[in-house]
Design an enzyme around this catalytic site. Sequence first.
Site, PDB file in Angstrom:
ATOM      1  N   ASP A 171       0.852  -1.177   0.000  1.00  0.00           N
ATOM      2  CA  ASP A 171       0.000   0.000   0.000  1.00  0.00           C
ATOM      3  C   ASP A 171       0.896   1.237   0.000  1.00  0.00           C
ATOM      4  O   ASP A 171       1.875   1.301   0.752  1.00  0.00           O
ATOM      5  CB  ASP A 171      -0.899  -0.004   1.237  1.00  0.00           C
ATOM      6  CG  ASP A 171      -1.933   1.113   1.199  1.00  0.00           C
ATOM      7  OD1 ASP A 171      -2.796   1.087   0.312  1.00  0.00           O
ATOM      8  OD2 ASP A 171      -1.859   2.015   2.061  1.00  0.00           O
ATOM      9  N   HIS A 184      -6.026  14.672  -8.301  1.00  0.00           N
ATOM     10  CA  HIS A 184      -6.045  13.266  -8.715  1.00  0.00           C
ATOM     11  C   HIS A 184      -5.154  12.953  -9.915  1.00  0.00           C
ATOM     12  O   HIS A 184      -4.571  11.862  -9.976  1.00  0.00           O
ATOM     13  CB  HIS A 184      -7.488  12.829  -8.987  1.00  0.00           C
ATOM     14  CG  HIS A 184      -8.291  12.651  -7.729  1.00  0.00           C
ATOM     15  ND1 HIS A 184      -8.222  11.517  -6.949  1.00  0.00           N
ATOM     16  CD2 HIS A 184      -9.150  13.493  -7.094  1.00  0.00           C
ATOM     17  CE1 HIS A 184      -9.016  11.650  -5.901  1.00  0.00           C
ATOM     18  NE2 HIS A 184      -9.589  12.838  -5.964  1.00  0.00           N
ATOM     19  N   ASP A 188      -2.520   9.944  -9.921  1.00  0.00           N
ATOM     20  CA  ASP A 188      -2.409   8.905 -10.950  1.00  0.00           C
ATOM     21  C   ASP A 188      -0.959   8.735 -11.406  1.00  0.00           C
ATOM     22  O   ASP A 188      -0.488   7.619 -11.633  1.00  0.00           O
ATOM     23  CB  ASP A 188      -3.283   9.261 -12.148  1.00  0.00           C
ATOM     24  CG  ASP A 188      -4.767   9.047 -11.877  1.00  0.00           C
ATOM     25  OD1 ASP A 188      -5.093   8.424 -10.845  1.00  0.00           O
ATOM     26  OD2 ASP A 188      -5.593   9.518 -12.685  1.00  0.00           O
ATOM     27  N   GLU A 214      -5.008   2.100  -3.998  1.00  0.00           N
ATOM     28  CA  GLU A 214      -3.538   2.136  -4.003  1.00  0.00           C
ATOM     29  C   GLU A 214      -2.951   0.887  -3.361  1.00  0.00           C
ATOM     30  O   GLU A 214      -1.784   0.873  -2.962  1.00  0.00           O
ATOM     31  CB  GLU A 214      -3.020   3.399  -3.306  1.00  0.00           C
ATOM     32  CG  GLU A 214      -3.335   3.489  -1.826  1.00  0.00           C
ATOM     33  CD  GLU A 214      -4.686   4.126  -1.512  1.00  0.00           C
ATOM     34  OE1 GLU A 214      -4.874   4.532  -0.367  1.00  0.00           O
ATOM     35  OE2 GLU A 214      -5.543   4.201  -2.420  1.00  0.00           O
TER      36      GLU A 214
END
Length: 298
Positions: A171, A184, A188, A214
Amino acid sequence: MALADVSRDELQAIVAQLKEALNNHQAWYGALVRTLVCSLPGNKHDTSDIAHTECRFGQWFYSDAPEKLRKHPGFIAMGEEHKRLHHLAKLLLLAAAAGNPIDPLAYDGFSNALERLRLEISSLERELENSLFNHDSLTGAITRYDILPTLREQQQLVKRHAHVCYIAMMDLDNFKSINDLHGHPAGDRVLSASIRHLIKNLRPYDKVFRYGGEEFLLCMPYTEMAQGQDRIKELADGIAALEIDIGENTPVHVTASFGLTLLDPDIPVGASIDRADKALFAAKAAGRNCVRIWDATM
């Protein structure tokens, strides 16, 4: 070629090129058969020792095919079959030009070579198309739908004592804050750069799956515990060292936490995934940017 290293747009372009190359070679085949059946003069290029490089398929294969495709075993096999096909075609054309009847066995060998070439092209095309549908377009990781079938297959091999296999849950740390601070699209970019680093630095038979958001799952067969722990630590250090360009003045740095466990042959696959997830939680609780191994106290 590791297909996960190739972008979705690149894969789509390669599939289109393969289809066009196959159509071109089909047209060449039709013209050659017409030459033989109708006793027409043959094309001088087809009796050349380098005929396989001069047809339209050969021009694509040797000059225009993407560099990322050239080391793929299917691409190499396709080239070998194509070269063999042209050699057999040359023999047929030379026999016809000399006024000799076409040997049925020689023609059968030519036809078989053509079918093998078609099979190689179709197999590579299907593999590339499957990669398009089975991989996450942003990160290149395999979609979560393949997690259970893959791990169950590995579990069967473990049960037969063929090898051991470890899985790791990963993670990205504090990923939400990147989205909140930079937006965002920046998130990405961070996600894509981090996971493509993983894919690039794993062995060809290791697999990375997008588990959700993620969070990612790594499958590492033929790995002992010490080796797996060292490997995961190297990957974590590599991610932490990345300078990720998000289109701002300063690159972004990110870290990752990992939970590692054995793919246990005696419990359901989902239970092993749960163990990896608990180990990941322990890594987060320990301050993040570290690796924790599952044990029964978790």
